[in-house]
Design a protein around this motif. Sequence first.
Motif, short mmCIF file in Angstrom:
data_model
loop_
_atom_site.label_atom_id
_atom_site.label_comp_id
_atom_site.label_asym_id
_atom_site.label_seq_id
_atom_site.Cartn_x
_atom_site.Cartn_y
_atom_site.Cartn_z
N GLN A 57 0.68 -1.05 0.03
CA GLN A 57 0.24 0.16 0.54
C GLN A 57 1.15 1.29 -0.28
N ALA A 58 2.20 1.02 0.83
CA ALA A 58 2.91 2.04 0.66
C ALA A 58 3.27 2.56 -0.71
N ALA A 59 3.45 1.56 -1.12
CA ALA A 59 4.42 1.66 -2.68
C ALA A 59 3.89 2.48 -3.73
N GLN A 77 11.06 -6.13 14.45
CA GLN A 77 11.90 -5.12 14.38
C GLN A 77 11.56 -4.66 12.74
N VAL A 78 11.60 -3.39 12.93
CA VAL A 78 11.48 -2.62 11.14
C VAL A 78 12.22 -1.48 11.16
N LEU A 79 13.11 -1.80 9.38
CA LEU A 79 14.34 -0.75 9.51
C LEU A 79 13.73 0.54 8.13
N GLN A 80 12.60 1.32 7.89
CA GLN A 80 12.93 2.36 6.51
C GLN A 80 13.29 2.66 6.49
N TRP A 81 13.63 3.22 5.38
CA TRP A 81 14.44 4.45 4.42
C TRP A 81 13.48 4.78 3.42
N LEU A 82 13.61 5.94 3.87
CA LEU A 82 12.64 6.76 2.77
C LEU A 82 13.36 8.28 1.84
N GLU A 83 12.89 8.45 0.72
CA GLU A 83 13.74 9.84 0.18
C GLU A 83 13.62 9.78 -1.00
N ARG A 98 2.84 8.65 13.49
CA ARG A 98 1.33 8.15 14.30
C ARG A 98 0.46 6.98 14.40
N ASP A 99 1.75 6.29 13.43
CA ASP A 99 0.72 4.88 13.47
C ASP A 99 0.48 4.07 13.72
N PRO A 100 -0.47 3.33 15.00
CA PRO A 100 -0.60 2.28 16.16
C PRO A 100 -0.01 1.13 15.57
N ARG A 101 0.36 0.67 14.18
CA ARG A 101 1.24 -0.53 13.95
C ARG A 101 2.26 -0.94 14.54
N HIS A 102 3.25 0.27 15.56
CA HIS A 102 4.10 -0.10 15.37
C HIS A 102 4.89 1.17 16.39
N GLN A 103 5.60 0.85 17.18
CA GLN A 103 5.89 2.22 18.40
C GLN A 103 7.39 2.22 18.32
N SER A 122 10.02 1.96 -5.26
CA SER A 122 9.06 2.56 -4.17
C SER A 122 9.10 2.37 -2.79
N MET A 123 8.88 1.74 -2.77
CA MET A 123 8.67 0.79 -1.51
C MET A 123 9.40 -0.53 -1.12
N GLN A 124 10.17 -0.95 -1.43
CA GLN A 124 10.66 -2.18 -1.95
C GLN A 124 10.14 -3.28 -0.16
C1 FMN Z 1 6.14 0.58 9.10
C2 FMN Z 1 5.01 1.73 8.16
C3 FMN Z 1 6.00 1.64 7.41
C4 FMN Z 1 5.05 2.92 6.06
N1 FMN Z 1 5.33 3.08 5.62
C5 FMN Z 1 5.09 4.12 4.58
C6 FMN Z 1 5.50 4.52 2.99
O1 FMN Z 1 5.81 4.13 2.84
N2 FMN Z 1 4.11 5.52 3.11
C7 FMN Z 1 3.30 5.72 2.84
O2 FMN Z 1 2.50 6.11 2.49
N3 FMN Z 1 2.56 5.48 4.00
C8 FMN Z 1 3.30 4.22 4.88
N4 FMN Z 1 2.42 3.88 5.82
C9 FMN Z 1 1.21 3.70 6.71
C10 FMN Z 1 1.36 5.14 7.13
O3 FMN Z 1 1.61 4.75 8.48
C11 FMN Z 1 -0.35 5.92 7.28
O4 FMN Z 1 -1.27 4.55 7.52
C12 FMN Z 1 -0.22 6.13 5.87
O5 FMN Z 1 0.26 7.02 4.77
C13 FMN Z 1 -1.91 7.06 5.39
O6 FMN Z 1 -1.93 8.11 6.30
P1 FMN Z 1 -2.73 9.09 7.12
O7 FMN Z 1 -4.54 7.89 7.20
O8 FMN Z 1 -2.22 9.97 7.94
O9 FMN Z 1 -3.23 9.73 5.43
C14 FMN Z 1 3.66 3.28 6.72
C15 FMN Z 1 3.21 2.20 8.14
C16 FMN Z 1 3.93 1.76 8.71
C17 FMN Z 1 3.97 0.78 10.28
#
Ligand code: FMN
Length: 385
Positions: A57-59, A77-83, A98-103, A122-124
Motif C-alpha cells: 500500500q505504501a508503494a 523490528q522495522v527498518l525503513q529508508w524513505l527518500e 503516528r501509525d499505531p501498528r508500530h512504536q 517505490s517501497m520494496q
Molecule cells: C512500518 C510502516 C511503514 C509505512 N510506510 C509508508 C510509506 O512508505 N508510505 C506511505 O504512504 N505510508 C506508509 N505507511 C502507512 C502510514 O503510516 C499511513 O497509514 C498512511 O500514510 C496513511 O496516512 P493517513 O491515514 O494519515 O493518510 C507505513 C506504515 C507503517 C506501519
Amino acid sequence: MGFRTRPRPLPPRAEKTWVRKDELQRTDAEGRLFRIAYASRTRDDLRLPDLQAIAEQAAARNRQSRITGVLLFGQGQVLQWLEGPAAAVCAVMGAIQRDPRHQGVSVLSAGWIDARRFPDWSMQFLDAGERAGSVVPLAVSPDRGAAARVFDGAAVRHWADRDPEGICTAQGLAAHLARSPEESLPPIPERFLGCPRARAGLVDEVCRTLGQGWMDSRYSGFEVTLATVRLNRLMLLAGRPADPREARASAVVLAPDRCSELTGALMKTDLLRSAGYSVRLIAWARVTSLRSSLRGTGNCPIIIYGGRVGIDSRDAKRAAAMADWLRADYPGRTILIGGRSAGPLSEWPDRLAFHSQGGHPVAGKPIDWPALSALAADPVAALAR
Ligand SMILES: Cc1cc2nc3c(=O)[nH]c(=O)nc-3n(C[C@H](O)[C@H](O)[C@H](O)COP(=O)(O)O)c2cc1C
C-alpha cells in the motif's frame, strides 16, 4: 603464463571518464532530495504478510509523491529508508510516526542526499529475519552501525536486480585476471567505467571472488596477487577522478604500512571524490608519523583500510590497532574501519553520509514532521506563520 620479451605500448588513456550516467538519477531535474532512515518495533500481533501488505500500500502511495525506499522486517523490528522531495518525505514520516501498528520510532539518520539510493523501488519489502537469504539479518534493537550494514545490503540487492549480469562479468573477469596471459585480458566494459558506483561494484565482486577462490583453494596466493595488481592497473589506465574543486565535505582514507594490497583504498578514494568529497589518501601510514600526516585535516572522518580481498588476516589486525590508537588520540572524531567485513565498497559515500547525518536532530524532543514538511514545501509561508 606467457611472458613477453618486449613490453607492449600502453593503450591510450580513456578520455572523459567518471561521467555519472542518468541511471544515478541526479537531483538536478528533481530539486533537492531528502532522506530519513528510522527503526521501530511492530505491534506484537503483526506478522510478515501484514508488513508485506503495508509495504504494497505504501508503494502505491509513494509513487504519487515520488518517494522511493525500502522497508525491512525481522525479529519484530522495522527498518525503513524513505527518500524523495523533502516536503513529501517529512509529511509521510509524520503519518508513519503516528501509525499505531508500530512504536518506538527512532530516527537513525536524516538529511539531504545527492542521489536516490533506491531509484527503482517505490517501497520494496525485504524479509530481514534470522535466515534472510541475501539480506543482512536485522538484529534486535539495531544500533546505527548495524542498521547501516542492513541498508547497505539492501542497496546492493537493488543494484544487482538492475544489473543481473554484473556478478557474472565480475566472476569471469576475476578468472581472467588471475590466469589469462597478458594478451588475452578482456577490456572492462564501458558501462562499468562510466559510472563510479558500478565500477566499485565490479571491483568489490572481483575482490570477493578472488578472496573466496583463495579460501576454497581454487586460486593460489600468487594468482590472487597477480589479479589484484592487474585490476589496479586496469582501473588506473581507465582514469581516476581528481579532488573536487568545491568539495561538500572531506575525508581521510588511511592505509596502514605493510598492508597487503591497496585496491579498496584506491577505489574508496575515487568513489568518495566522485561523490563530492575532498579526500586525503595516506598510503603506508605509520603510527609514528600519523600526527603530521593528519595535520590540516580538521575533524573529518577517517576511514582505515582493512583488506578487501581478505587473504592476509594481518590487514584487519593492523587496521584495528590503528583505529584504537586514533580513537585514543582524536576523541570525538569518526573513525571507521573499511575492508571486506565493513560491507560493500560501493556503499561508502552513502555509508559516510548516513553516519554523519545520524542522530536525533534535537535530542530528547519529538520531531514535528508536519511542520518540517510545511517548511520544506513553502519556507516563506511557514516562517510567516
Ligand atoms: C512500518 C510502516 C511503514 C509505512 N510506510 C509508508 C510509506 O512508505 N508510505 C506511505 O504512504 N505510508 C506508509 N505507511 C502507512 C502510514 O503510516 C499511513 O497509514 C498512511 O500514510 C496513511 O496516512 P493517513 O491515514 O494519515 O493518510 C507505513 C506504515 C507503517 C506501519
